[in-house]
Structures are given as structure tokens and as C-alpha cells.
Design an enzyme around this catalytic site. Structure first.
Site, PDB file in Angstrom:
ATOM      1  N   HIS A 170       0.835  -1.212   0.000  1.00 37.59           N
ATOM      2  CA  HIS A 170       0.000   0.000   0.000  1.00 37.59           C
ATOM      3  C   HIS A 170       0.866   1.257   0.000  1.00 37.59           C
ATOM      4  O   HIS A 170       1.794   1.367   0.808  1.00 37.59           O
ATOM      5  CB  HIS A 170      -0.867  -0.039   1.265  1.00 37.59           C
ATOM      6  CG  HIS A 170      -1.888   1.033   1.357  1.00 37.59           C
ATOM      7  ND1 HIS A 170      -2.174   1.686   2.534  1.00 37.59           N
ATOM      8  CD2 HIS A 170      -2.730   1.569   0.423  1.00 37.59           C
ATOM      9  CE1 HIS A 170      -3.142   2.568   2.336  1.00 37.59           C
ATOM     10  NE2 HIS A 170      -3.501   2.516   1.063  1.00 37.59           N
ATOM     11  N   GLU A 174       0.688  -0.452  -4.789  1.00 39.30           N
ATOM     12  CA  GLU A 174      -0.379   0.512  -5.040  1.00 39.30           C
ATOM     13  C   GLU A 174       0.175   1.883  -4.713  1.00 39.30           C
ATOM     14  O   GLU A 174       0.951   2.033  -3.752  1.00 39.30           O
ATOM     15  CB  GLU A 174      -1.573   0.198  -4.110  1.00 39.30           C
ATOM     16  CG  GLU A 174      -2.791   1.104  -4.304  1.00 39.30           C
ATOM     17  CD  GLU A 174      -2.873   2.309  -3.366  1.00 39.30           C
ATOM     18  OE1 GLU A 174      -3.861   3.036  -3.443  1.00 39.30           O
ATOM     19  OE2 GLU A 174      -1.933   2.543  -2.567  1.00 39.30           O
ATOM     20  N   ASP A 183      -0.899   6.424  -5.130  1.00 38.56           N
ATOM     21  CA  ASP A 183      -1.943   7.409  -5.441  1.00 38.56           C
ATOM     22  C   ASP A 183      -1.369   8.495  -6.351  1.00 38.56           C
ATOM     23  O   ASP A 183      -0.243   8.954  -6.124  1.00 38.56           O
ATOM     24  CB  ASP A 183      -2.426   8.074  -4.142  1.00 38.56           C
ATOM     25  CG  ASP A 183      -2.827   7.046  -3.097  1.00 38.56           C
ATOM     26  OD1 ASP A 183      -3.845   6.372  -3.293  1.00 38.56           O
ATOM     27  OD2 ASP A 183      -2.091   6.913  -2.090  1.00 38.56           O
ATOM     28  N   HIS A 207      -1.118  11.293  -1.772  1.00 33.72           N
ATOM     29  CA  HIS A 207      -2.424  10.833  -1.294  1.00 33.72           C
ATOM     30  C   HIS A 207      -3.348  11.987  -0.954  1.00 33.72           C
ATOM     31  O   HIS A 207      -4.492  12.052  -1.410  1.00 33.72           O
ATOM     32  CB  HIS A 207      -2.231   9.935  -0.068  1.00 33.72           C
ATOM     33  CG  HIS A 207      -3.513   9.415   0.504  1.00 33.72           C
ATOM     34  ND1 HIS A 207      -4.295  10.140   1.382  1.00 33.72           N
ATOM     35  CD2 HIS A 207      -4.173   8.250   0.302  1.00 33.72           C
ATOM     36  CE1 HIS A 207      -5.363   9.441   1.702  1.00 33.72           C
ATOM     37  NE2 HIS A 207      -5.319   8.287   1.062  1.00 33.72           N
ATOM     38  N   GLU A 211      -3.802   4.268  -8.244  1.00 33.67           N
ATOM     39  CA  GLU A 211      -5.061   4.850  -7.780  1.00 33.67           C
ATOM     40  C   GLU A 211      -5.137   6.300  -8.242  1.00 33.67           C
ATOM     41  O   GLU A 211      -4.326   7.140  -7.836  1.00 33.67           O
ATOM     42  CB  GLU A 211      -5.212   4.775  -6.252  1.00 33.67           C
ATOM     43  CG  GLU A 211      -6.605   5.273  -5.876  1.00 33.67           C
ATOM     44  CD  GLU A 211      -6.862   5.433  -4.392  1.00 33.67           C
ATOM     45  OE1 GLU A 211      -6.191   4.800  -3.575  1.00 33.67           O
ATOM     46  OE2 GLU A 211      -7.768   6.237  -4.080  1.00 33.67           O
TER      47      GLU A 211
HETATM   48  O1  G3P Z   1      -6.444   1.552  -3.271  1.00 31.25           O
HETATM   49  C1  G3P Z   1      -6.663   1.106  -1.978  1.00 31.25           C
HETATM   50  C2  G3P Z   1      -6.456   2.199  -0.961  1.00 31.25           C
HETATM   51  O2  G3P Z   1      -5.252   2.857  -1.246  1.00 31.25           O
HETATM   52  C3  G3P Z   1      -7.591   3.189  -0.923  1.00 31.25           C
HETATM   53  O3  G3P Z   1      -7.508   4.064   0.146  1.00 31.25           O
HETATM   54  O4  G3P Z   1      -7.071   6.280   1.116  1.00 31.25           O
HETATM   55  O5  G3P Z   1      -5.319   4.533   1.215  1.00 31.25           O
HETATM   56  O6  G3P Z   1      -5.861   5.636  -0.929  1.00 31.25           O
HETATM   57  P1  G3P Z   1      -6.384   5.175   0.385  1.00 31.25           P
HETATM   58 MG    MG Z   2      -4.631   4.573  -2.370  1.00 40.04          MG
END
Ligand code: G3P
Ligand code: MG
Length: 250
Positions: free
Chosen positions: A16, A43, A45, A58, A118
Site C-alpha cells: 500500500h 499501489e 496514489d 495521497h 489509484e
Molecule cells: O487503493 C486502496 C487504498 O489505497 C484506498 O484508500 O485512502 O489509502 O488511498 P487510500
Molecule cells: Mg490509495
């Protein structure tokens, strides 16, 4: 349980925000950390700077993860690129920059790390962010496989991504699945549903698979919960605990 699913050609355990809780989120250091821990999927952002450059970030604002302040959408890339995105996490990461999407993509491709991108638009920038990320991802991954998976909480961003780069796979990200989840997946031509593990049920996993879509769940930081979710048949889980929920976990 370890048989690969035709629905999900991607890694099962995904780091993450690059390196989870073990490196400053959404940085190159985080992606390198995950790779060094043996992760083959991350993953991260992506949102746009004020002058339209996709960067890994993020929050809508700079305060939490950099030494800057204000909205990302109010700052130019040149100024964001000078910020320290690692010092808040630890001295050893001091000076780590906010990476552009292009540079992060290059690292993933060179390192053989698959990316779940993301799309995280600043408010009001849903369509332009979806379009910009999809356009750039298509260019960046030309001739390189596997293609990344674009996901977003924003249906507008996914719609724009689908128009811009229909060949790039997409996933709808939700906290809790809406009752009309299938209609959303069909309309947005997604390949998967990404759902908070707190709102997942085995029957839902079965129903999504039965309709021909994959299921990813986030953000799973407890080993026992991870085992249960994998037993339910989720295709992948996103974790912050890279040292406990490892790439070959279960
Ligand atoms: O993509 C899964 C997760 O990253 C979604 O929540 O807020 O951590 O971007 P967040
Ligand atoms: Mg995310």
C-alpha cells in the site's frame, strides 16, 4: 487456494502506498523498499499539480507528507519537486522527493514491479485527472507488460480514463459495495471491484467472481484477517504490513 485465478493476472499481495508503514508513502524509496522485500506489486496514489503534472500524493494538501503547505492543486510541479517527502517519516529518508508519475512508472517498469495506480483527483479535477493519468500511463507502459491497473473512488475519473485509454484495465474502488455494483462495473467497463475489507462478505466475493470480475481488498494489516479474506477467495489484498503479510503469505 494458491491456484492462479484467470480473473486476476496480478500479484496477490500488494504493498500500500509503495512501502506501507515501513517507508514514506508514495515515494520512490517506498517502491524500492517493497521491491527489496520481494513484493511484485505496489499501489500508489496519483493526482495533478496546479500545472497539470501527475505526481504521487495521497492527500489534497501538502502538510502531512511533505515540508510544504497548501493544496497540491495550487502548487506548480517545479515547487512540489523541491519539497522533502521523506523527512516526516524518518531522518534516513530526508530529502526524498515527491515523485512524478513518470519517474515512478520508470522505476516500476525497470524493477519489474506491477502497479495499481489509484487515480486520486483533487476536488473538482476528477475528469482531467482521470484523463491525464490514463494518457500518460498508456504512453509510459507502451511495449511493457503487465499493464498497470487503474483504480479510483471517482466514477468520473474512471469514465475519463476509459475514453482516453480504453485498453488500460480499470477497477472501481469503494469503501462499501453499492447494491448496484454490477451496473457500475459494466458501465465503467472495469475488470475488478476494490473494496474495504471491513465491508466484504464471502457471498459478495462469490457474486463478483460469478459475474466475471476480480476482487481486491484493502487495507489489510492483520495476518489472521488476511488469511480469512484469502480463504473467502479474494484475488488480492493491499497491505501496510510488508513485514508480516509478505508476498508469499499463505
Ligand atoms: O487503493 C486502496 C487504498 O489505497 C484506498 O484508500 O485512502 O489509502 O488511498 P487510500
Ligand atoms: Mg490509495
Amino acid at each position: 487456494m494458491n491456484m492462479p485465478r484467470p480473473l486476476w493476472p496480478y500479484p496477490r499481495i500488494i504493498a500500500h502506498r509503495g512501502g506501507g508503514l515501513l517507508a514514506p508513502e508514495n515515494t520512490l524509496a517506498a517502491i524500492r523498499f517493497a521491491r527489496n522485500m520481494g513484493f511484485s506489486g505496489v499501489e500508489f496514489d496519483v493526482k495533478l499539480t496546479g500545472d497539470g503534472v501527475p505526481v504521487l500524493m495521497h492527500d489534497d494538501t501538502l502538510e502531512r507528507t511533505t515540508d510544504g503547505s497548501g493544496a497540491v492543486s495550487d502548487a506548480n510541479y517545479q515547487d512540489i519537486a523541491k519539497l522533502d517527502a521523506g523527512g516526516w517519516f524518518g531522518n534516513e529518508f530526508g530529502g526524498e522527493p515527491v515523485p512524478s508519475f513518470a519517474v515512478a512508472s520508470a522505476l516500476c517498469r525497470e524493477a519489474g514491479v506491477w502497479a495499481n495506480i489509484e487515480i486520486k483527483p483533487s476536488p473538482g479535477e476528477e475528469r482531467e485527472t482521470g484523463e491525464a493519468v490514463a494518457r500518460m500511463a498508456k504512453l509510459l507502459w507502451t511495449g511493457s507488460r503487465p499493464l498497470p491497473l487503474l483504480s479510483s473512488f471517482s466514477a468520473l475519473a474512471l469514465e475519463a480514463a476509459a475514453v482516453e485509454s480504453p485498453e488500460l484495465p480499470r477497477a472501481l474502488l469503494v469503501v462499501e459495495p453499492p447494491s448496484n455494483w454490477l451496473a457500475h462495473l459494466e458501465r465503467l467497463q472495469c475488470v475488478a471491484m476494490h473494496v474495504s475489507y471491513r465491508h466484504l462478505e464471502p457471498a459478495f466475493v462469490k457474486a463478483v467472481h460469478g459475474s466475471g470480475y476480480g476482487v481486491l481488498t484493502y487495507t489489510v494489516n492483520d495476518s489472521e484477517t488476511a488469511l480469512t479474506l484469502l480463504e473467502w477467495g479474494v484475488d488480492a489484498l493491499v497491505t501496510d504490513q510488508l513485514d508480516a503479510i509478505t508476498p508469499n503469505f499463505a
